[in-house]
Design a protein around this motif. Sequence first.
Motif, short mmCIF file in Angstrom:
data_model
loop_
_atom_site.label_atom_id
_atom_site.label_comp_id
_atom_site.label_asym_id
_atom_site.label_seq_id
_atom_site.Cartn_x
_atom_site.Cartn_y
_atom_site.Cartn_z
N ALA A 90 0.83 -1.21 0.00
CA ALA A 90 0.00 0.00 0.00
C ALA A 90 0.87 1.26 0.00
N LEU A 91 1.96 1.24 0.76
CA LEU A 91 2.85 2.39 0.79
C LEU A 91 3.51 2.61 -0.57
N GLU A 92 3.88 1.54 -1.24
CA GLU A 92 4.46 1.67 -2.59
C GLU A 92 3.43 2.23 -3.57
N ASP A 93 2.21 1.71 -3.46
CA ASP A 93 1.15 2.21 -4.34
C ASP A 93 0.87 3.69 -4.08
N LEU A 94 0.85 4.07 -2.81
CA LEU A 94 0.62 5.46 -2.45
C LEU A 94 1.77 6.34 -2.95
N ASP A 95 2.98 5.84 -2.85
CA ASP A 95 4.16 6.58 -3.33
C ASP A 95 4.04 6.84 -4.84
N ARG A 96 3.67 5.79 -5.59
CA ARG A 96 3.50 5.95 -7.05
C ARG A 96 2.43 6.99 -7.37
N ASP A 97 1.32 6.91 -6.63
CA ASP A 97 0.22 7.84 -6.91
C ASP A 97 0.59 9.28 -6.53
N CYS A 98 1.39 9.43 -5.47
CA CYS A 98 1.85 10.78 -5.10
C CYS A 98 2.75 11.35 -6.18
N ARG A 99 3.65 10.52 -6.70
CA ARG A 99 4.59 11.00 -7.71
C ARG A 99 3.89 11.32 -9.03
N SER A 100 2.86 10.53 -9.36
CA SER A 100 2.15 10.76 -10.62
C SER A 100 1.11 11.86 -10.51
N GLY A 101 0.74 12.21 -9.29
CA GLY A 101 -0.31 13.20 -9.08
C GLY A 101 -1.69 12.60 -8.94
N ALA A 102 -1.78 11.26 -9.00
CA ALA A 102 -3.09 10.62 -8.84
C ALA A 102 -3.62 10.80 -7.42
N PHE A 103 -2.71 10.89 -6.45
CA PHE A 103 -3.12 11.19 -5.08
C PHE A 103 -2.55 12.54 -4.71
N ARG A 104 -3.44 13.42 -4.23
CA ARG A 104 -3.02 14.76 -3.85
C ARG A 104 -3.64 15.11 -2.50
N PRO A 105 -3.03 16.00 -1.76
CA PRO A 105 -3.66 16.47 -0.52
C PRO A 105 -4.89 17.30 -0.83
N THR A 106 -5.78 17.40 0.13
CA THR A 106 -6.98 18.20 -0.01
C THR A 106 -6.94 19.35 0.98
N VAL A 107 -7.90 20.25 0.87
CA VAL A 107 -7.96 21.38 1.80
C VAL A 107 -8.25 20.92 3.21
N ALA A 108 -8.79 19.70 3.36
CA ALA A 108 -9.09 19.19 4.69
C ALA A 108 -7.88 18.56 5.38
N ASP A 109 -6.81 18.32 4.64
CA ASP A 109 -5.61 17.71 5.23
C ASP A 109 -4.78 18.79 5.92
N GLU A 110 -4.49 18.57 7.18
CA GLU A 110 -3.75 19.57 7.94
C GLU A 110 -2.30 19.66 7.49
N ASP A 111 -1.70 18.51 7.25
CA ASP A 111 -0.28 18.48 6.90
C ASP A 111 0.00 17.23 6.07
N VAL A 112 1.25 17.07 5.69
CA VAL A 112 1.64 15.94 4.85
C VAL A 112 1.35 14.61 5.53
N HIS A 113 1.53 14.55 6.85
CA HIS A 113 1.30 13.29 7.57
C HIS A 113 -0.17 12.91 7.55
N THR A 114 -1.05 13.90 7.74
CA THR A 114 -2.49 13.65 7.71
C THR A 114 -2.92 13.18 6.33
N ALA A 115 -2.43 13.82 5.29
CA ALA A 115 -2.80 13.44 3.93
C ALA A 115 -2.36 12.01 3.62
N LEU A 116 -1.14 11.67 4.00
CA LEU A 116 -0.64 10.32 3.68
C LEU A 116 -1.34 9.25 4.51
N GLU A 117 -1.68 9.56 5.74
CA GLU A 117 -2.44 8.57 6.51
C GLU A 117 -3.82 8.36 5.89
#
Length: 465
Positions: free
Chosen positions: A61-88
Amino acid sequence: MRLWGGRFEGGPADALTRLSVSVQFDWRLAPYDLMASRAHARVLHRAGLLTDDELSRMLDALEDLDRDCRSGAFRPTVADEDVHTALERGLLERLGSLGGKLRAGRSRNDQIATDLRLYLRDHVRHIVSRLVELETALLNQAEQHADTPAPGMTHLQHAQPVSFGHQLLAHVHAFTRDIDRLRDWDRRAAISPLGAGALAGSSLPLDPQAVARELGFDSAAANSMDAVADRDFAAEFLFCAAMIGVHLSRLGEEIVLWASQEFRWIEMDDAYSTGSSIMPQKKNPDVAELARGKSGRLIGSLTALLTVLKGLPLTYNRDLQEDKEPVFDAVDTLLLVLPAVAGLISTMRVNTARLAASAPDGFALATDLAELLVRKGVPFREAHEAVGHLVVWCQVNDKTLEELTDEELAKVSPHFTSEAREVLNVPGALAARSAHGGTAPDRVREQIIALREIVDAQAEWASGA
């Protein structure tokens, strides 16, 4: 998705949310946070807190999330307080409740301290690579101009002739010191805070040293409170960045002068110059001026962080949210400026005839004449005064030192004989300064050889070899 809301009955006020949010700038730490999360998952597994199957699913799951972060498929939202919240949030979307197990034994306090160190240790190598490019550009120009005479200046007044290559190498030496500082900084930054938790460590059977090794650190922090409170590494990096900025500014100032009509020492390539919107003839040294100007940002970033840190009690305080933007801005600034300055230096054309013609201007060979008298046994105090009187005589009679006859020399002082004219030439003046560190062309070529070895070693370090 807040990571801290369990004891609160209501949500935060909008004003607090807007003040607290940092994901808009700390999102760039996502790859490093995920790297640390993979290491933490393995430590939880070794501690018996994740089964083999859970670890496998977690890492996938962490590898999949990493790929999606790098490609832009997963992005933080206005509701995410910080990078840790978004990734969790991203992990929970992929794993459900299993994703919540990764939080055991760590805190955002040790996470962010770890992420920022990982980010900086990575990007410092990029900065060193760009510095090496600038050093190489200066070395190449210096090699072409080891024998080119130029006016050496103090107080921006003609002082003594120097090799233009020697002057260029002076800037290389400054940048080699900058890289030495960054390499020395890296040794102190190679300490992992992960495992310190919020401030006291963890009662879980974790292994901070194993995590440190996996993440490329030399060791784990020896004190959990210091681990989460320490931002020396960020402030020290900003000092290194500010010093690089100062050196870039000094080089930029010289380029501005060299390119002016008053100096006309160099011609800038069109690719690294700009024009005027009203004056068609203009060719402006914008790269050099921006390098000079950006130093203010770098110095300001250092001042800002030191001011944030100066009154903080142990351990973590939310003031430390202010550590990242100055660091990110310094990294971005250096990676923007350094390639442009390297390109400007590598493409500039040196007006060797102009340099050579102006090298003796301003009675720049006066010191050579005084030192000739010293070699003949005249105390330097007397030699200095005699040559000073000679310069005044030349000014009154509108002559240069090189134009004086034997009779005119002797009229000023009996110390001056026909030998005086033997030292009144620029090539001889350069060659005579052949002591270690001098401007003699032979010494300049030796400097180039030695500096190329240093720069090659710096490039190797930057590449991780």
